[in-house]
Design a protein around this motif. Structure first.
Motif, PDB file in Angstrom:
ATOM      1  N   GLU A 115      19.759  27.743  28.702  1.00  0.00           N
ATOM      2  CA  GLU A 115      19.365  27.803  27.286  1.00  0.00           C
ATOM      3  C   GLU A 115      20.583  28.093  26.399  1.00  0.00           C
ATOM      4  N   LEU A 116      21.376  29.078  26.806  1.00  0.00           N
ATOM      5  CA  LEU A 116      22.552  29.424  26.008  1.00  0.00           C
ATOM      6  C   LEU A 116      23.636  28.351  26.118  1.00  0.00           C
ATOM      7  N   ARG A 117      23.731  27.768  27.281  1.00  0.00           N
ATOM      8  CA  ARG A 117      24.713  26.688  27.487  1.00  0.00           C
ATOM      9  C   ARG A 117      24.383  25.509  26.565  1.00  0.00           C
ATOM     10  N   ILE A 136      26.655  33.312  19.225  1.00  0.00           N
ATOM     11  CA  ILE A 136      25.650  32.485  18.529  1.00  0.00           C
ATOM     12  C   ILE A 136      25.048  33.263  17.362  1.00  0.00           C
ATOM     13  N   ARG A 137      24.818  34.557  17.573  1.00  0.00           N
ATOM     14  CA  ARG A 137      24.262  35.386  16.496  1.00  0.00           C
ATOM     15  C   ARG A 137      25.238  35.479  15.324  1.00  0.00           C
ATOM     16  N   GLU A 188      26.554  34.264   9.770  1.00  0.00           N
ATOM     17  CA  GLU A 188      27.471  33.668   8.788  1.00  0.00           C
ATOM     18  C   GLU A 188      26.746  32.666   7.909  1.00  0.00           C
ATOM     19  N   ARG A 189      25.896  31.855   8.546  1.00  0.00           N
ATOM     20  CA  ARG A 189      25.154  30.846   7.770  1.00  0.00           C
ATOM     21  C   ARG A 189      24.182  31.506   6.805  1.00  0.00           C
ATOM     22  N   GLN A 190      23.686  32.699   7.210  1.00  0.00           N
ATOM     23  CA  GLN A 190      22.715  33.399   6.356  1.00  0.00           C
ATOM     24  C   GLN A 190      23.397  34.377   5.407  1.00  0.00           C
ATOM     25  N   SER A 194      28.877  39.777  10.042  1.00  0.00           N
ATOM     26  CA  SER A 194      28.922  39.454  11.454  1.00  0.00           C
ATOM     27  C   SER A 194      28.863  40.727  12.274  1.00  0.00           C
ATOM     28  N   ARG A 195      28.098  40.674  13.409  1.00  0.00           N
ATOM     29  CA  ARG A 195      27.990  41.837  14.292  1.00  0.00           C
ATOM     30  C   ARG A 195      28.785  41.662  15.562  1.00  0.00           C
TER      31      ARG A 195
END
Ligand code: SF4
Length: 172
Positions: free
Chosen positions: A103-105, A158-159, A164-166, A170-171
């Motif tokens: 899924e992450l790949r 990915i988060r 960034e898009r939102q 960044s965490r």
């Protein structure tokens, strides 16, 4: 979809029909606990109602996609073990880990279309290489101490893109 994310049920031992829990409320015809083989799974690891699943209320089976985890987990078994119910049961944990990896790949692969900063692109490539080593080698050691840090790094990356898009800080 890239070939590496396509389920190959012909080369799978019906692992999703054993390892995963499901229930009627989620589009399955009966309730089943994790590790319990579906009673429609035959001795050749095939679904006895494959062409009638929709009619019998198993839309959840039709919608489910292991993203290629099933055949990869099955490939870790020797020819002898592929007929051994205990050995097949033993590979369930590997299936779950491979599902998370695939899924992450896939998410990281799709992120190749984003306009990423060079460091993020490099991190993405590194993670993809690590995931390929885990997922594409049937003998790879998938102990959580090895896999979990890579899964966590991928999730964080990915988060960070999503944040960034939102417009959130960044965490990662
Ligand atoms: S109904 Fe068929 S596809 Fe669905 S879990 Fe049972 S054996 Fe697998």
């Amino acid at each position: 979809m890239a070939e590496i994310f396509q389920a190959d049920c012909e080369n799978c031992l019906g692992l999703c029909c054993i390892a995963l829990r499901f229930n009627r409320a989620d589009g399955f015809g009966h309730d089943k606990s994790a590790g319990e083989p579906c009673f429609y799974l035959d001795a050749q690891h095939r679904c006895r109602i494959h062409n009638r699943r929709e009619d019998l209320g198993y839309e959840g089976c039709i919608d489910f996609d292991c993203l290629g985890a099933g055949q990869r987990a099955s490939a870790s078994l020797s020819a002898e073990d592929r007929t051994n119910p205990a050995a097949i049961a033993g590979v369930q944990a590997r299936l779950r880990i491979l599902m998370a990896i695939q899924e992450l790949r896939q998410a990281l692969t799709e992120a190749g279309a984003l306009d990423l900063a060079a460091p993020d692109h490099a991190r993405r490539q590194t993670l993809l290489t690590q995931f390929a080593a885990f997922a594409d080698d049937p003998k790879a050691d998938l102990h959580e101490s090895r896999v979990d840090p890579v899964l966590d790094s991928a999730r964080a990356l990915i988060r960070s893109w999503r944040d960034e898009r939102q417009g959130a800080p960044s965490r990662s």
